[in-house]
Design a protein around this motif. Structure first.
Motif, PDB file in Angstrom:
ATOM      1  N   LEU A 229      59.728  47.655  47.628  1.00  0.00           N
ATOM      2  CA  LEU A 229      61.246  47.982  48.059  1.00  0.00           C
ATOM      3  C   LEU A 229      61.000  48.329  49.460  1.00  0.00           C
ATOM      4  N   THR A 230      59.743  48.643  49.986  1.00  0.00           N
ATOM      5  CA  THR A 230      59.777  49.026  51.451  1.00  0.00           C
ATOM      6  C   THR A 230      58.565  48.266  52.082  1.00  0.00           C
ATOM      7  N   HIS A 231      58.396  47.041  51.419  1.00  0.00           N
ATOM      8  CA  HIS A 231      57.555  45.921  51.846  1.00  0.00           C
ATOM      9  C   HIS A 231      55.669  46.673  52.193  1.00  0.00           C
ATOM     10  N   ARG A 232      55.528  47.713  51.390  1.00  0.00           N
ATOM     11  CA  ARG A 232      54.246  48.246  51.744  1.00  0.00           C
ATOM     12  C   ARG A 232      53.104  47.689  51.098  1.00  0.00           C
ATOM     13  N   ILE A 233      53.271  46.997  49.868  1.00  0.00           N
ATOM     14  CA  ILE A 233      52.390  46.081  49.140  1.00  0.00           C
ATOM     15  C   ILE A 233      51.924  44.762  49.868  1.00  0.00           C
ATOM     16  N   ILE A 234      50.773  44.662  50.489  1.00  0.00           N
ATOM     17  CA  ILE A 234      50.492  43.640  51.186  1.00  0.00           C
ATOM     18  C   ILE A 234      49.545  42.533  50.182  1.00  0.00           C
ATOM     19  N   HIS A 235      49.753  41.386  50.277  1.00  0.00           N
ATOM     20  CA  HIS A 235      48.909  40.388  49.580  1.00  0.00           C
ATOM     21  C   HIS A 235      48.570  39.482  50.546  1.00  0.00           C
ATOM     22  N   VAL A 236      47.084  39.591  50.836  1.00  0.00           N
ATOM     23  CA  VAL A 236      46.307  38.504  51.655  1.00  0.00           C
ATOM     24  C   VAL A 236      46.413  37.099  51.231  1.00  0.00           C
ATOM     25  N   LEU A 237      47.182  36.314  51.645  1.00  0.00           N
ATOM     26  CA  LEU A 237      47.242  34.894  51.031  1.00  0.00           C
ATOM     27  C   LEU A 237      46.143  34.059  51.558  1.00  0.00           C
ATOM     28  N   SER A 238      45.751  34.171  52.936  1.00  0.00           N
ATOM     29  CA  SER A 238      44.934  33.402  53.450  1.00  0.00           C
ATOM     30  C   SER A 238      44.146  34.082  54.453  1.00  0.00           C
ATOM     31  N   PRO A 239      42.852  34.680  53.962  1.00  0.00           N
ATOM     32  CA  PRO A 239      41.957  35.458  54.768  1.00  0.00           C
ATOM     33  C   PRO A 239      41.603  34.668  56.070  1.00  0.00           C
ATOM     34  N   GLU A 240      41.432  33.476  55.961  1.00  0.00           N
ATOM     35  CA  GLU A 240      41.048  32.453  57.136  1.00  0.00           C
ATOM     36  C   GLU A 240      42.150  32.554  58.052  1.00  0.00           C
ATOM     37  N   ARG A 241      43.511  32.468  57.616  1.00  0.00           N
ATOM     38  CA  ARG A 241      44.774  32.571  58.736  1.00  0.00           C
ATOM     39  C   ARG A 241      44.945  33.498  59.388  1.00  0.00           C
TER      40      ARG A 241
ATOM     41  N   THR B 219      53.441  36.778  58.221  1.00  0.00           N
ATOM     42  CA  THR B 219      54.271  36.243  56.988  1.00  0.00           C
ATOM     43  C   THR B 219      54.629  35.016  57.094  1.00  0.00           C
ATOM     44  N   ALA B 220      55.290  34.523  58.278  1.00  0.00           N
ATOM     45  CA  ALA B 220      55.729  33.300  58.654  1.00  0.00           C
ATOM     46  C   ALA B 220      54.272  32.304  58.499  1.00  0.00           C
ATOM     47  N   ARG B 221      53.243  32.801  58.829  1.00  0.00           N
ATOM     48  CA  ARG B 221      52.133  32.090  58.915  1.00  0.00           C
ATOM     49  C   ARG B 221      51.297  31.789  57.795  1.00  0.00           C
ATOM     50  N   ARG B 222      52.043  32.654  56.633  1.00  0.00           N
ATOM     51  CA  ARG B 222      51.593  32.426  55.255  1.00  0.00           C
ATOM     52  C   ARG B 222      50.173  33.026  55.367  1.00  0.00           C
ATOM     53  N   ALA B 223      49.791  34.126  56.244  1.00  0.00           N
ATOM     54  CA  ALA B 223      48.575  34.706  55.901  1.00  0.00           C
ATOM     55  C   ALA B 223      48.594  35.734  55.128  1.00  0.00           C
ATOM     56  N   ILE B 224      50.012  36.831  55.090  1.00  0.00           N
ATOM     57  CA  ILE B 224      50.203  37.738  54.038  1.00  0.00           C
ATOM     58  C   ILE B 224      51.550  37.538  53.301  1.00  0.00           C
ATOM     59  N   ARG B 225      51.879  38.338  52.418  1.00  0.00           N
ATOM     60  CA  ARG B 225      53.133  38.427  51.740  1.00  0.00           C
ATOM     61  C   ARG B 225      53.195  39.898  51.538  1.00  0.00           C
TER      62      ARG B 225
END
Length: 79
Positions: free
Chosen positions: A48-60, A38-44
């Motif tokens: 409520l339990t942070h189980r939904i993952i958004h891939v922000l940068s597949p390259e990162r 998350t800190a590297r902005r690879a995912i968000r």
């Protein structure tokens, strides 16, 4: 999973504890790994339990996982 399906978003069906047990790690190690991604902005992470993952940068995301493996090939040799 995102790479296999082409999806940029997916839901984890395992808890951090379940992931840690499956991989033989501590829950804290799994949480730190997600925090690092998350800190590297690879995912968000959402939900409520942070189980939904958004891939922000597949390259990162790929760069982080490649670095973690030490860029070794499947045979164990460096590429």
């Amino acid at each position: 999973m995102a790479a296999r399906t082409g999806a940029q978003n997916f839901e984890l069906f395992m808890s951090r504890r379940d992931i840690a047990d499956y991989l033989g790690l501590t829950t804290e190690s799994v949480a730190r790994s997600f925090t690092g991604l998350t800190a590297r902005r690879a995912i968000r992470m959402d939900g409520l339990t942070h189980r939904i993952i958004h891939v922000l940068s597949p390259e990162r995301l790929n760069a982080v996982t490649t670095a973690a493996r030490g860029t070794k090939t499947l045979t164990g040799r460096h590429s």
